[in-house]
Write a protein that holds these residues in place. Structure first.
Motif, PDB file in Angstrom:
ATOM      1  N   LYS A 227     -20.037  28.909  16.497  1.00  0.00           N
ATOM      2  CA  LYS A 227     -19.740  30.146  15.801  1.00  0.00           C
ATOM      3  C   LYS A 227     -21.058  30.798  15.392  1.00  0.00           C
ATOM      4  O   LYS A 227     -21.970  30.116  14.919  1.00  0.00           O
ATOM      5  N   PRO A 228     -21.171  32.074  15.576  1.00  0.00           N
ATOM      6  CA  PRO A 228     -22.443  32.715  15.290  1.00  0.00           C
ATOM      7  C   PRO A 228     -22.790  32.664  13.814  1.00  0.00           C
ATOM      8  O   PRO A 228     -21.925  32.845  12.963  1.00  0.00           O
ATOM      9  N   ALA A 229     -24.060  32.378  13.540  1.00  0.00           N
ATOM     10  CA  ALA A 229     -24.548  32.392  12.174  1.00  0.00           C
ATOM     11  C   ALA A 229     -25.010  33.800  11.825  1.00  0.00           C
ATOM     12  O   ALA A 229     -25.243  34.626  12.706  1.00  0.00           O
ATOM     13  N   PRO A 230     -25.133  34.114  10.530  1.00  0.00           N
ATOM     14  CA  PRO A 230     -25.679  35.410  10.153  1.00  0.00           C
ATOM     15  C   PRO A 230     -27.035  35.614  10.826  1.00  0.00           C
ATOM     16  O   PRO A 230     -27.842  34.699  10.910  1.00  0.00           O
ATOM     17  N   VAL A 233     -30.741  33.938  10.022  1.00  0.00           N
ATOM     18  CA  VAL A 233     -30.683  32.898   8.992  1.00  0.00           C
ATOM     19  C   VAL A 233     -30.924  31.543   9.635  1.00  0.00           C
ATOM     20  O   VAL A 233     -30.259  31.168  10.595  1.00  0.00           O
ATOM     21  N   THR A 234     -31.887  30.811   9.123  1.00  0.00           N
ATOM     22  CA  THR A 234     -32.194  29.478   9.637  1.00  0.00           C
ATOM     23  C   THR A 234     -31.623  28.413   8.714  1.00  0.00           C
ATOM     24  O   THR A 234     -31.189  28.705   7.598  1.00  0.00           O
ATOM     25  N   ILE A 235     -31.665  27.185   9.190  1.00  0.00           N
ATOM     26  CA  ILE A 235     -31.202  26.063   8.352  1.00  0.00           C
ATOM     27  C   ILE A 235     -32.076  25.954   7.113  1.00  0.00           C
ATOM     28  O   ILE A 235     -31.587  25.688   6.006  1.00  0.00           O
ATOM     29  N   GLY A 236     -33.363  26.163   7.288  1.00  0.00           N
ATOM     30  CA  GLY A 236     -34.264  26.142   6.134  1.00  0.00           C
ATOM     31  C   GLY A 236     -33.948  27.229   5.135  1.00  0.00           C
ATOM     32  O   GLY A 236     -34.037  27.013   3.915  1.00  0.00           O
ATOM     33  N   ASP A 237     -33.563  28.427   5.624  1.00  0.00           N
ATOM     34  CA  ASP A 237     -33.182  29.520   4.719  1.00  0.00           C
ATOM     35  C   ASP A 237     -31.955  29.120   3.883  1.00  0.00           C
ATOM     36  O   ASP A 237     -31.891  29.413   2.679  1.00  0.00           O
ATOM     37  N   LEU A 238     -30.993  28.473   4.531  1.00  0.00           N
ATOM     38  CA  LEU A 238     -29.796  28.044   3.812  1.00  0.00           C
ATOM     39  C   LEU A 238     -30.147  27.060   2.704  1.00  0.00           C
ATOM     40  O   LEU A 238     -29.613  27.134   1.592  1.00  0.00           O
ATOM     41  N   LEU A 239     -31.074  26.131   3.020  1.00  0.00           N
ATOM     42  CA  LEU A 239     -31.472  25.160   2.007  1.00  0.00           C
ATOM     43  C   LEU A 239     -32.150  25.855   0.826  1.00  0.00           C
ATOM     44  O   LEU A 239     -31.883  25.514  -0.334  1.00  0.00           O
ATOM     45  N   PRO A 272     -28.425  27.389  12.448  1.00  0.00           N
ATOM     46  CA  PRO A 272     -27.341  26.483  12.037  1.00  0.00           C
ATOM     47  C   PRO A 272     -26.168  26.477  13.009  1.00  0.00           C
ATOM     48  O   PRO A 272     -25.486  25.462  13.147  1.00  0.00           O
ATOM     49  N   ALA A 273     -25.933  27.575  13.706  1.00  0.00           N
ATOM     50  CA  ALA A 273     -24.820  27.624  14.658  1.00  0.00           C
ATOM     51  C   ALA A 273     -25.102  26.805  15.902  1.00  0.00           C
ATOM     52  O   ALA A 273     -24.183  26.416  16.616  1.00  0.00           O
ATOM     53  N   ARG A 315     -20.236  29.985   4.705  1.00  0.00           N
ATOM     54  CA  ARG A 315     -21.157  31.061   5.074  1.00  0.00           C
ATOM     55  C   ARG A 315     -21.395  31.137   6.585  1.00  0.00           C
ATOM     56  O   ARG A 315     -21.622  32.216   7.125  1.00  0.00           O
ATOM     57  N   ILE A 316     -21.366  29.973   7.260  1.00  0.00           N
ATOM     58  CA  ILE A 316     -21.674  29.959   8.692  1.00  0.00           C
ATOM     59  C   ILE A 316     -20.470  29.608   9.553  1.00  0.00           C
ATOM     60  O   ILE A 316     -20.526  29.702  10.780  1.00  0.00           O
ATOM     61  N   GLY A 317     -19.379  29.162   8.930  1.00  0.00           N
ATOM     62  CA  GLY A 317     -18.146  28.922   9.669  1.00  0.00           C
ATOM     63  C   GLY A 317     -18.045  27.592  10.370  1.00  0.00           C
ATOM     64  O   GLY A 317     -17.124  27.382  11.157  1.00  0.00           O
ATOM     65  N   SER A 318     -18.980  26.663  10.126  1.00  0.00           N
ATOM     66  CA  SER A 318     -18.903  25.356  10.782  1.00  0.00           C
ATOM     67  C   SER A 318     -19.627  24.323   9.929  1.00  0.00           C
ATOM     68  O   SER A 318     -20.431  24.663   9.055  1.00  0.00           O
TER      69      SER A 318
END
Length: 542
Positions: A227-230, A233-239, A272-273, A315-318
């Motif tokens: 599923k597409p992430a925003p 946005v990276t995994i580090g950004d989410l953290l 993240p996707a 936020r990312i759907g998965s």
């Protein structure tokens, strides 16, 4: 009785961590009457959704924060699978997958009774019931009137249905009726073989089990479209967003940043996707190959990534980490202990020869206070205090000095007379810096870097492990810093210090009436308990 594995969990006390998840509005009308088999640790909890059920509420069956986070993530993953199955339809198991899942039930039953299988007669009875189920004559099903195949299906359901649900729940699987029936049939075959294997062991035959090798490994994930992430946005950004939202301590932010970076470096993805469950499993395998302990992998690396993606799922759907199991090694379970007297005096003797303040005083303060290394390291000059009424000097552990683990950790611990005679108070009050054991950086530690407090703690631990070279510390039997806390608590128990006093000193939560009515324990009683601790002999003139 039905063959259920594992056993249902007993109702826990109110002090256990709780799990609550609201039923999504788009499925709530479709799940009325559904029975959920929710995985919780090594067991399952059964909940039926009624017309008045707005959310799913269960106890996580643990007071441990890290284990609660893991169980919360697993339960979340299971329920997300349920809601997805309701929206999209249940999953169909292949023949190979059904056999693989039956193999997990087989392994659980043979491994659980490997060392102590009990009498052969017990397994003869179990096998007899399994044969009856296959013939349609087990339990209440034997009294139903109808075709033989119908009676057999009812009998197999009664005998093996709960076991099948437990295996499916561990993987968060919702399957169609045909797949579940196929799985029950395969579990029935596996349980016949498991009963025979346990009977042989009970009779003294521990030769290699030929049946164990027939089961394939279950592939936990089928490839699904990402599923597409925003955008961007990276995994580090989410953290970073989660850490800011939850106001993580610098140590937590640093440890979780390193864990996430370890994952993204190994998987070679930052989107993240694009992260998949097989990537996470491969990363976990690499940590094992590096020689990391199961506790470190589970409680530091996996816990950080699970918490991040549980938070980020909406936020990312998965959530590619939800179904990733913890690492388990039988030889690592509950083998950590406190220092022996000889080991303790070896470290303390070495500390007396050190000029570095942390190495010089931390071991002695932990030995005589039982405090956590982080609580000691963040002490300030003004946290070494004297009570006017009694004249007792004490350590004041308070949130103004830095983060504490929990509310009971805010406490006072009187100084042992030996520490005062050694000159600790005089040394502490004579320090120019407010912090006794490290200097704070202006603006805090850079992102991804350990703060000075954590660096100081780790360096003391490394010194004990590498320079003092205590064998038990190097072997992983004793934690270089936390081993003092184990020893302190054990010593107080041996000295028959009341449990309420001991818990006040160590900062542990008091239960029930103790917590409500003990109130403030006077300084003299706390001091008397600490002063009971025998002085450590180091062959050094203080």
């Amino acid at each position: 009785m039905p063959l259920a594995m594992p056993r249902p969990m007993k109702r826990p006390g109110s002090s256990f961590h709780q799990f609550v998840q609201r039923i999504p509005a788009d499925v709530i009308g479709k799940v009325r009457g559904m029975t959920l088999t929710i995985p919780v640790g090594e067991t399952v909890v059964v909940r039926r959704i009624s017309a008045a059920t707005p959310d799913v509420r269960i106890s996580l069956g643990t007071r441990d924060d890290n284990e609660a986070k893991h169980r919360h993530a697993v339960a979340t993953g299971y329920l997300q699978g349920v809601w997805r199955a309701v929206r999209e339809g249940p999953r169909r198991l292949t023949h190979k997958e059904a056999v693989a899942l039956a193999g997990e039930a087989y392994s659980a039953w043979t491994e659980a009774f490997e060392d102590d299988p009990g009498p052969p007669e017990m397994w003869a009875q179990v096998t007899a019931h399994n044969v009856q189920a296959d013939a349609g004559t087990f339990g209440r099903a034997a009294f139903f009137i109808g075709p033989d195949e119908g009676r057999r299906a009812r009998s197999m359901e009664e005998r093996f249905g709960r076991g099948a649900d437990a295996v499916l729940a561990r993987h968060g699987l919702i399957v169609d009726a045909d797949s579940r029936a196929r799985l029950i049939d395969q579990i029935g075959r596996a349980m016949l073989q498991a009963g025979e294997a346990n009977f042989a062991r009970a009779d003294g035959d521990y030769s290699p089990d030929p049946a164990a090798v027939r089961f394939p490994k279950f592939d936990t994930v089928r490839s699904e479209p990402a599923k597409p992430a925003p955008s961007g946005v990276t995994i580090g950004d989410l953290l970073n967003k989660m850490s800011a939202e939850r106001n993580h301590a610098p140590k937590t932010r640093s440890e979780w940043t390193r864990a996430v970076r370890s994952l993204t470096d190994h998987a070679k993805v930052t989107d993240p996707a694009a992260l998949t469950t097989p990537m996470v499993v491969a990363w976990m395998d690499s940590l094992v190959t590096q020689g990391l302990k199961a506790k470190t992998i589970n409680d530091v690396y996996l816990a950080a990534v699970k918490a991040l993606f549980a938070w980020a799922e909406v936020r990312i759907g998965s959530n590619p980490v939800a179904k990733v199991p913890r690492i388990k090694r039988n030889d690592e379970e509950s083998n950590e202990r406190g220092y022996t007297l000889a080991e303790a005096e070896t470290v303390l003797r070495a500390a007396l020869l050190e000029s570095n303040p942390a190495r010089r005083w931390l071991p002695w303060l932990m030995a005589y206070s039982g405090a956590r290394a982080g609580e000691i390291v963040q002490l300030r000059r003004q946290d070494i205090r004297q009570e006017p009424e009694s004249g007792v000097w004490y350590l004041d552990f308070n949130p103004e000095a830095g983060r504490l683990k929990n509310k009971p950790s805010q406490r006072v611990v009187p100084l042992h007379p030996h520490l005062i005679e050694m000159g600790f108070v005089t040394w502490a009050k004579g320090q120019a810096n407010e912090r006794l054991f490290y200097r704070e950086r202006a603006g805090g530690a850079p992102a991804g870097r350990r703060d000075p407090k954590s660096v100081t703690i780790n360096r003391v631990g490394d010194w004990v492990r590498d320079d003092v070279a205590v064998a038990a510390v190097r072997a992983g039997e004793v934690a270089p810093n936390h081993g003092w806390r184990h020893r302190f608590s054990t010593e107080l128990v041996n000295l028959e210090v009341p449990d309420t006093t001991r818990k006040r000193l160590t900062g542990h939560r008091l239960d029930g009436e103790d917590n409500r009515y003990v109130g403030k324990i006077v300084m003299e009683r706390l001091h008397a308990a600490v002063a009971k601790l025998p002085r450590y002999v180091t062959d050094h003139v203080d």
